[in-house]
Motif scaffolding. Structure first.
Motif, mmCIF file in Angstrom:
data_model
loop_
_atom_site.group_PDB
_atom_site.id
_atom_site.type_symbol
_atom_site.label_atom_id
_atom_site.label_comp_id
_atom_site.label_asym_id
_atom_site.label_seq_id
_atom_site.Cartn_x
_atom_site.Cartn_y
_atom_site.Cartn_z
ATOM 1 N N MET A 44 0.852 -1.197 0.000
ATOM 2 C CA MET A 44 0.000 0.000 0.000
ATOM 3 C C MET A 44 0.890 1.250 0.000
ATOM 4 N N LYS A 45 0.644 2.144 -0.955
ATOM 5 C CA LYS A 45 1.462 3.351 -1.076
ATOM 6 C C LYS A 45 0.564 4.588 -0.989
ATOM 7 N N ILE A 46 0.877 5.470 -0.032
ATOM 8 C CA ILE A 46 0.092 6.676 0.185
ATOM 9 C C ILE A 46 0.908 7.900 -0.212
ATOM 10 N N ILE A 47 0.315 8.750 -1.033
ATOM 11 C CA ILE A 47 0.954 9.988 -1.468
ATOM 12 C C ILE A 47 0.585 11.095 -0.483
ATOM 13 N N VAL A 48 1.577 11.821 -0.005
ATOM 14 C CA VAL A 48 1.350 12.873 0.990
ATOM 15 C C VAL A 48 1.866 14.208 0.461
ATOM 16 N N ASP A 49 0.986 15.206 0.495
ATOM 17 C CA ASP A 49 1.367 16.575 0.148
ATOM 18 C C ASP A 49 2.152 17.138 1.330
ATOM 19 N N ALA A 50 3.470 17.127 1.223
ATOM 20 C CA ALA A 50 4.327 17.491 2.359
ATOM 21 C C ALA A 50 4.321 18.983 2.661
ATOM 22 N N MET A 51 3.876 19.806 1.721
ATOM 23 C CA MET A 51 3.938 21.250 1.905
ATOM 24 C C MET A 51 2.582 21.869 2.249
ATOM 25 N N GLY A 52 1.546 21.042 2.334
ATOM 26 C CA GLY A 52 0.217 21.563 2.621
ATOM 27 C C GLY A 52 -0.071 21.587 4.110
ATOM 28 N N GLY A 53 -0.646 22.690 4.609
ATOM 29 C CA GLY A 53 -0.990 22.765 6.024
ATOM 30 C C GLY A 53 -0.195 23.815 6.764
ATOM 31 N N ASP A 54 -0.722 24.251 7.901
ATOM 32 C CA ASP A 54 -0.098 25.302 8.693
ATOM 33 C C ASP A 54 1.249 24.879 9.269
ATOM 34 N N LYS A 55 1.429 23.568 9.497
ATOM 35 C CA LYS A 55 2.643 23.087 10.154
ATOM 36 C C LYS A 55 3.541 22.286 9.220
ATOM 37 N N ALA A 56 3.389 22.569 7.916
ATOM 38 C CA ALA A 56 4.229 21.899 6.910
ATOM 39 C C ALA A 56 5.593 22.583 6.827
#
Length: 338
Positions: free
Chosen positions: A1-13
């Motif tokens: 199972m491979k999950i893609i994560v938007d590492a730059m999205g969010g207040d604490k990125a």
């Protein structure tokens, strides 16, 4: 199972995002694709005391970031090398099984619809958080993706929410309710009246388990497993519940710090208080599912910390594992109102 994560999205990125994604990989065994500025991501990983990229973790470089000042409707189109746009491209191309982002809700909706696409036959994608109640929780659909809705949209939301409750929450024959200002079938605006008729007919045909109109207070008491409404109403309900939960926790802290007796009482029920706080915190669930898209997309809260992101990754993996999108595709014909 491979999950893609938007590492730059969010207040604490990217710090909390990367940390949470790596925690989920370590604890759940999922593979992670981190999309974003490679140097920034590597700096976070090094700060965690890791000398090299952990096994099962991949970085896909993206030079741009979509922030809250960008027009959400056009952000993924104008910033093609943003972490979110690149992440959606990877999901579309099959380089991951699901996607998690704590970025702009509007940009996520736009990117999911334009790049990954809706399931054929689905009129509108909908945001569907799980709200805690006395039965564990219910799916609220929609909570903000569609402020203005037709009866057909709400009708489809009922099916999508029912599938999510069945596949991800493991509920057999989920009870679907229509959010209204009274339980009588004659209550509500023309939108609720028309939607009620559609859902009642579907229930009579055995297509869905419709339990009628539900007042918000009864949803919290476990009256349904899926609560259907337009996105404007759902968002007001969601934000009100979040505010009330915060108020209750704050007031309880004040009560238990008044004097030595209350402080002693607080020590006795400390474990129960911690469990209550966890139950009422959105971080314990992780994120909100975007239903109606051809592949699983989870919208994490903008202020998500590592724990919330870790839980969102697990939630995304569960949605991918149960193949909820394929299940939805298989029943689209039942969702037609003609």
């Amino acid at each position: 199972m491979k999950i893609i994560v938007d590492a730059m999205g969010g207040d604490k990125a990217p710090g909390e995002i990367v940390s949470g994604a790596l925690r989920a990989a370590n604890e759940s065994g999922v593979e992670i694709v981190l999309c974003g500025r490679g140097e920034d991501i590597l700096r976070v990983i090094e700060g965690m005391g890791l000398g090299e990229l952990p096994r099962g973790i991949e970085i896909v470089d993206a030079s741009e970031v979509i922030d809250m000042n960008d027009d959400p409707a056009n952000a993924v189109r104008l910033k093609k090398d943003s972490s979110l746009a690149v992440a959606f491209g990877l999901l579309r191309d099959g380089r991951g099984d699901a996607l998690v982002s704590a970025g702009s809700t509007g940009a996520i909706l736009s990117g999911a619809t334009l790049i990954v696409k809706r399931v054929r036959g689905v009129r509108r994608a909908a945001l569907a958080p799980v709200i805690p109640n006395t039965n564990g929780g219910f799916v609220l659909v929609d909570c903000g993706a569609n402020s203005e809705c037709t009866a057909e949209y709400l009708y489809q939301f009922a099916f999508m929410g029912s599938i999510y409750a069945e596949d991800v929450l493991m509920l057999k024959t989920p009870r679907v309710g229509l959010l209204n200002n009274g339980v009588e079938r004659t209550k509500g605006t023309p939108l609720q009246l028309e939607t009620y008729t559609l859902l009642e007919k579907a229930d009579q045909e055995g297509l869905i388990n419709f339990v009628g109109n539900i007042e918000a207070k009864d949803a919290m008491k476990g009256a349904c497993d899926v609560l259907v409404c337009d996105g404007f109403t759902g968002n007001v309900l969601l934000k009100s519940l979040e505010g009330m939960a915060s108020l209750i926790i704050s007031e309880l802290k004040t009560i238990f710090s008044n004097n030595w007796r209350s402080k002693f009482s607080a020590v006795i029920i400390k474990k129960s208080m911690s469990e209550l706080k966890a139950k009422m915190s959105p971080d314990s669930i992780g994120g909100t599912a975007l239903l109606g898209i051809t592949k699983p997309v989870i919208k994490a809260h903008g202020s998500s910390d590592a724990e919330a992101i870790s839980n969102a990754v697990r939630q995304a993996a569960k949605a991918a594992e149960t193949n909820i999108s394929s299940h939805l595709e298989s029943i689209v014909t039942r969702m037609k109102t003609e």
